[in-house]
Design an enzyme around this catalytic site. Structure first.
Site, short mmCIF file in Angstrom:
data_model
loop_
_atom_site.label_atom_id
_atom_site.label_comp_id
_atom_site.label_asym_id
_atom_site.label_seq_id
_atom_site.Cartn_x
_atom_site.Cartn_y
_atom_site.Cartn_z
CD GLU A 195 -2.77 1.34 2.44
OE1 GLU A 195 -2.71 0.46 3.32
OE2 GLU A 195 -3.56 2.28 2.48
CE LYS A 221 -5.95 -0.19 1.79
NZ LYS A 221 -6.64 -0.80 2.93
P1 13P Z 1 -9.31 4.15 4.16
O1 13P Z 1 -10.18 3.38 3.19
O2 13P Z 1 -10.09 4.77 5.28
O3 13P Z 1 -8.39 5.09 3.46
O4 13P Z 1 -8.41 3.09 4.90
C1 13P Z 1 -7.86 2.06 4.20
C2 13P Z 1 -6.59 1.66 4.83
O5 13P Z 1 -6.41 0.53 5.19
C3 13P Z 1 -5.53 2.68 4.99
O6 13P Z 1 -4.34 2.04 5.31
#
Ligand code: 13P
Length: 347
Positions: free
Chosen positions: A184, A226
């Protein structure tokens, strides 16, 4: 590393019609959410809230492929003594775990952060796997500086490269321990930049990330990406249409994400519940994609059930309905089958 086992888990995480519930808020972050509801944040209230979500049997079994947990939650039991992990498994969903240790200021790079948590990570992965985790998450945070950009604008290449390297080291360790890494790299939507600057920075960040994943010998078949979507910064005062967000996001992902990656699961990043669903749906309506495209939402899945719950046991059924509705809307969006009408009917 058994790539076919990792691939089977990754494919299940991004199965059509389903996506990931990010319920891995740190103790500090969940306290902020509870403060807004005037609910005290204790291990018990956090347990009650998350138990409410995981016992939403229909939503969990139909639309939620996996749940990202926080260290406290993966060790907690439901009120009746059943481990929360077992509730998730019983619903046919996969337990996952956030393994990064959060961000720290990046030396000599004012205003920028790097995500920490590589030390001791192998040992923690072994423990989490024994507790039932099938996948993990590590979030890198990239901030876009103010515009018009001066020569030393953010992000710096130091920040982009340090974060990409840490993501790849984490991903390689996960795969070595039989755990699928969610990679991510989040480009924040807080700034005053326009959508095209978000596209440029996200492209750069993803290019660096995939270069580091290659150098660290990460099997792309055994991971899930992600990313953020391409959106204008919140302080820009500009808005982009759903069609523009979808087209620009998909175009940049096609430039950066190899087809060997089984799936892309977006973060919601501060978009409203309905925007996050509409954008995901519009991307999936754009046709044959090289990867599955789904959600890994925290706020955009939990905002409505949090409001409905407000810390009261008598509100559990209403909160589960609110969660079920958002999960279903996003499930439809993963197949490009969402319609705004479906939101109005529910209201
Ligand atoms: P949000 O969808 O609230 O951005 O959170 C997702 C997430 O796991 C951030 O690390």
């Amino acid at each position: 590393m058994n790539v076919s086992e990792l691939n089977a888990i990754a494919e299940a995480m991004v199965a059509p019609g389903r996506g990931i519930l990010a319920a891995d808020e740190s103790t500090g972050t969940i306290k902020k959410r509870f403060d807004a509801l005037h609910v005290e944040s204790t291990p018990e209230t956090r347990r009650d809230y998350r138990e409410m979500l995981f016992r939403s049997t229909e939503a969990m079994s139909k639309y939620i492929s996996g749940v990202i947990l926080y260290d406290e939650t993966i060790r907690q039991n439901a009120k009746d003594g059943t481990p929360l992990v077992k509730l998730i498994e019983k619903a046919g969903s996969l337990p996952g775990i956030k393994v990064d240790k959060g961000t720290k200021p990046l030396p000599s790079c004012p205003g920028e952060v790097v995500t920490e948590g590589l030390d001791g990570l192998r040992e923690r992965l072994i423990e989490y796997r024994a507790l039932g985790a099938k996948f993990a998450k590590w979030r890198a945070v990239i901030d876009i500086g103010q515009t018009p950009a001066p020569a030393n604008a953010l992000p710096s290449s130091t920040c982009v490269r340090a974060n990409a390297h840490a993501l790849a080291r984490y991903a390689a360790l996960c795969q070595d321990e039989g755990i699928v890494p969610i990679v991510e790299p989040e480009v924040l939507m807080d700034g005053d930049h326009d959508i095209d600057r978000c596209v440029d920075v996200t492209t750069w960040v993803l290019k660096e990330t995939f270069a580091e994943l290659f150098r660290n010998r990460v099997a792309l078949e055994g991971m899930v990406l992600k990313p953020n979507m391409a959106v204008p910064g919140k302080k820009s005062g500009k808005r982009a249409s759903v069609a523009e967000v979808a087209e620009k996001t998909l175009r940049l992902l096609k430039q950066c994400v190899p087809a060997a990656v089984p799936g892309i699961a977006f973060l919601s990043g501060g978009q409203s519940d309905e925007e996050a669903t509409a954008h995901l749906d519009a991307i999936n309506k754009l046709g044959e994609l090289p990867w599955r495209v789904t959600f890994s939402y925290g706020r955009a899945l939990q905002h409505a059930p949090q409001q409905a719950w407000s810390g009261r046991s008598e509100n559990v059924a209403a909160a589960q309905r609110a969660f079920g509705h958002r999960a279903m809307m996003n499930g439809l969006a993963t197949m490009g089958q969402w319609k705004a009408d479906l939101e109005r009917k529910a209201a």
